[in-house]
Design an enzyme around this catalytic site. Structure first.
Site, PDB file in Angstrom:
ATOM      1  CB  CYS A   1      59.803 -14.302  -5.078  1.00 36.56           C
ATOM      2  SG  CYS A   1      60.867 -13.907  -3.669  1.00 36.56           S
TER       3      CYS A   1
ATOM      4  CG  HIS B   1      58.524  -9.908  -4.689  1.00 33.40           C
ATOM      5  ND1 HIS B   1      58.289 -11.271  -4.765  1.00 33.40           N
ATOM      6  CD2 HIS B   1      58.082  -9.393  -5.873  1.00 33.40           C
ATOM      7  CE1 HIS B   1      57.719 -11.559  -5.916  1.00 33.40           C
ATOM      8  NE2 HIS B   1      57.577 -10.443  -6.611  1.00 33.40           N
TER       9      HIS B   1
ATOM     10  CG  ASP C   1      57.056 -10.590 -10.088  1.00 28.87           C
ATOM     11  OD1 ASP C   1      57.538 -11.722  -9.952  1.00 28.87           O
ATOM     12  OD2 ASP C   1      56.591  -9.936  -9.129  1.00 28.87           O
TER      13      ASP C   1
ATOM     14  CG  ASN D   1      56.261   4.351  -5.234  1.00 26.74           C
ATOM     15  OD1 ASN D   1      57.027   5.112  -4.671  1.00 26.74           O
ATOM     16  ND2 ASN D   1      56.482   3.864  -6.449  1.00 26.74           N
TER      17      ASN D   1
END
Length: 734
Positions: free
Chosen positions: A293, A351, A374, A414
């Protein structure tokens, strides 16, 4: 030194006595300084859209006569072209369309009697690309055409009308011009950082970024449509995001998260983007092996900064991967606290993704600003492996339908975590944690190596909200209730069945059939390899009767992105607690227990289960923490700022602070742009307290920020015990 490009005529014939173009001076030094593009390319003029740049036309024989000859410029992008008449009168250049006019200077005369300086302005919403420039000199009867060369047009964060406009010069310096960044890693309990060289000023990087756009599926399928859409940073970011991974296209990086890396480069060994981009180009757009990542994100950040889109690398600690879009993550533990690998959901200890700054005219001004992009291939978005751009504001405001991929990213920071305690295929306890996921979100601070906390940009702060809400079953509700289909605990994906009613804990509810136990788990300080780890378990009895309890503590090692391995340390004991009492239990995890078990990321997953012997009530608490590696020392003669092309000495050393000897110890030093290849020192037997050293001579090939990297491995597989990174600032030799 200014660049002069010889022109060639596109039409034949002799034109004695007529104006002919001899040379075009692209005024590279001056334009690059004015457009904040110095160092991006030695081969191209690089300018920013919506801002005038100048070039000088030098004629052969006689100068251009504006009264009898018309001067036209033509910019070409594939088969798309624009004709630009060169005006001879003073008129403000229009930043919303292509325009050009002769520049006469303060004295009203040109610098050379046979030359003309022209100011050209591109539209503020021009496409990001390499353009070809033609010059046409014409009369009523004929026209002579010359291929003048090419220039590169980038986004302009200094210009208010550009969708990537950023009002603060300090922000632009950090998020566009800086070639140095930090990646935050580890766990939220013990954050560590590593430098990254974005390398946008390294030779060939700009050209690689442009090539990335040219080999994208969008460009290969419809060049003109792609060129047209490249004016939009939302479109650009989505194309680049997909191209950083190679899952759907000729992308840059192949991801790998386990197994052998012998046929490529282990992701932890990368320290900059330039090497990766140049390898991708030199390998004829075959993917570079391997990325994870932070590598995907850092390469994306490089490309976006090169193209003029402000970008920063962001780390989310405890990032959730919600596989079924339920906004919940399910975890399963044995009745003695061992985490079971049977969930399709996962939480990575950290991440890394990218935030890019841009307006969102498709969504409205409230969603302008930072956008999550991302490039790590996790889930498909509109059929391709990319994610975003998603407004950070949409995540915070829970606008889950806002494009792109907001619901997935919302869950990443979340999601609720439901932890089940399982015994003989039955659920015997459950907790719901509303605060674990997205507990800390970091990026590098402007102008310093300290972290900036972005957590509240993503998550609304709720006053008085407890960290967890615990739910358990009423007494007797567990008898004979199966939670999994047959075989679900034998390594296959668990299928939840929900026949049981769950009751939330309420301390004020009457009756002894409701739970009255609470447990917390804390690690003392920030443990380092070679030191014992202090563990503190606090048990609280909310009931009015004494209890006999069983305590089960379990420790497992894990990588940042995977489930834990087998338990390496357990503890079981019986304890007694008084009515409405609290009990503090101190435990010590010796270094001798974890040193042989530690994985590459040095992360330990710890869990405690407290069981009431009489009521069978169970409560669970977990904690994941990383153990700091022994330090490698890097010292550079004269400090961390060096001159290009001048040799400097660097001394690298490692002292074994472990309680055991390291057999086959290898100290490796490398650094792109500083060292050629790997330099190693070896020692058959590195005893506790003993030192291994390596002295190397470094010489920077070009100015900019470089990273010197050292690692200490041992054993046949060269298991890495420690890594160290040192930022090196390289200034020009002149």
């Amino acid at each position: 030194m200014d660049r002069l490009q010889q022109t060639t005529r596109n039409t034949g014939g002799r034109h004695l006595g007529r104006c002919q173009l001899k040379l075009v001076d692209f005024e590279v030094h001056e334009n690059h300084a004015l457009h904040e593009t110095r160092g991006l390319s030695e081969r191209h003029l690089v300018v920013r859209r919506g801002k005038p740049f100048k070039l000088t036309l030098l004629f052969r024989g006689r100068s251009w006569d504006p009264h009898s000859e018309r001067l036209l410029l033509q910019v070409c992008l594939g088969s798309l072209t624009e004709m630009i008449p060169v005006q001879t009168y003073d008129k403000r250049l229009n930043p919303h369309k292509w325009s050009a006019q002769v520049y006469t200077g303060p004295s009203g005369q040109t610098a050379h009697p046979e030359s003309v300086t022209v100011h050209i302005c591109s539209p503020v919403l021009s496409s990001v690309a390499a353009y070809n420039l033609l010059v046409h000199i014409g009369t009523r009867r004929r026209r002579r055409s010359y291929a003048a060369g090419s220039f590169v047009l980038l986004c302009n964060p200094w210009l208010k009308d550009d969708p990537v406009y950023m009002p603060s010069d300090g922000q632009i310096e950090e998020y566009v011009k800086s070639d140095y960044g930090l990646v935050f890693m580890g766990t939220n309990q013990n954050v560590h950082q590593r430098p990254w060289s974005f390398g946008q000023y390294e030779p060939g990087v700009l050209e690689a970024c442009l090539k990335l756009l040219e080999v994208s599926p969008q460009h290969l399928s419809d060049k003109n449509r792609d060129y047209t859409h490249r004016a939009d940073p939302v479109y650009i970011s989505r194309v680049i995001c997909a191209m950083v991974n190679c899952n759907d296209d000729l992308g840059i990086l192949l991801g790998k998260w386990q197994g052998s890396y012998e046929d490529g480069v282990r992701p932890t060994e990368w320290s900059g983007s330039a090497d990766i981009l140049r390898r991708w180009v030199s390998n004829n757009f075959s993917p570079v092996r391997y990325g994870q990542c932070w590598v995907f994100a850092s390469v994306l950040c490089t490309v976006m900064r090169v193209l003029g889109i402000p970008s920063r690398v962001v780390t989310v600690f405890n990032a959730a991967h919600d596989g079924n879009a339920s906004l919940t993550i399910e975890e399963f533990y044995s009745s003695t606290g061992e985490k079971l690998n049977i969930s399709k959901d996962s939480i990575w200890n950290f991440h890394v993704w990218v935030e890019c700054w841009m307006q969102r005219p498709d969504l409205g001004a409230r969603f302008d600003g930072w956008q999550v992009v991302d490039p790590t291939p996790q889930e498909k978005s509109a059929g391709i492996y990319c994610c975003g751009p998603c407004p950070v504001a949409a995540v915070q405001q829970r606008c889950l339908s806002a494009p792109f991929d907001t619901s997935f990213l919302f869950a990443s920071v979340n999601a609720e975590v439901i932890r089940f305690i399982v015994r003989n295929r039955l659920v015997v306890g459950r907790t719901v944690d509303t605060k674990c996921v997205g507990q800390l979100i970091y990026t590098k601070n402007i102008g310093s190596d300290t972290p900036e906390d972005l957590t509240l940009n993503y998550k609304r702060q709720k006053k008085g909200e407890a960290r967890t809400q615990r739910l358990v079953y009423r007494s007797g509700a567990l008898a004979g209730t199966a939670v999994y289909r047959s075989g679900a605990l034998a390594g296959t994906a668990a299928q939840r069945v929900s026949p049981i009613e769950l009751e939330p804990f309420s301390a004020s509810s009457p009756g002894e059939d409701l739970p009255g136990l609470e447990v917390s788990l804390n690690i003392n300080g920030k443990p380092s390899v070679g030191e014992s780890v202090g563990v503190c378990v606090t048990v609280t009895n909310r009931s009015s009767r004494p209890r006999v309890l069983e305590e089960h503590v379990n420790a497992q090692v894990k990588d940042y992105n995977s489930s834990p391995q087998e338990s390496f340390w357990t503890l079981h004991q019986e304890v007694h607690i008084q009515p409405h009492g609290a009990l503090t239990l101190q435990h010590t995890l010796p270094s001798s227990e974890y040193e042989s078990a530690l994985a590459a990321d040095n992360i330990v997953s710890l869990a405690v289960v407290i069981k009431d012997v009489q009521t069978q009530e169970r409560v669970l608490e977990t904690q994941e923490f990383n153990i700091t590696s022994p330090q490698i020392t890097i010292e550079i003669e004269g400090g961390d700022s060096i001159r290009a092309k001048k040799e400097q000495t660097a001394r690298v050393s490692f002292t074994n602070t472990l309680t055991k000897a390291l057999n086959g110890a290898v100290l490796t030093v490398e650094g792109s742009g500083l060292l050629s290849g790997r330099h190693q020192a070896q020692l058959d037997h590195l005893k506790p307290g003993e030192k291994i050293e390596k002295t190397v001579s470094i010489k920077a090939t070009s100015p900019g920020t470089k990273v010197l990297m050292a690692s200490l491995g041992h054993g046949n597989g060269h298991t890495v015990v420690s890594r160290c990174f040192r930022k090196v600032s390289v200034v020009s030799a002149s």
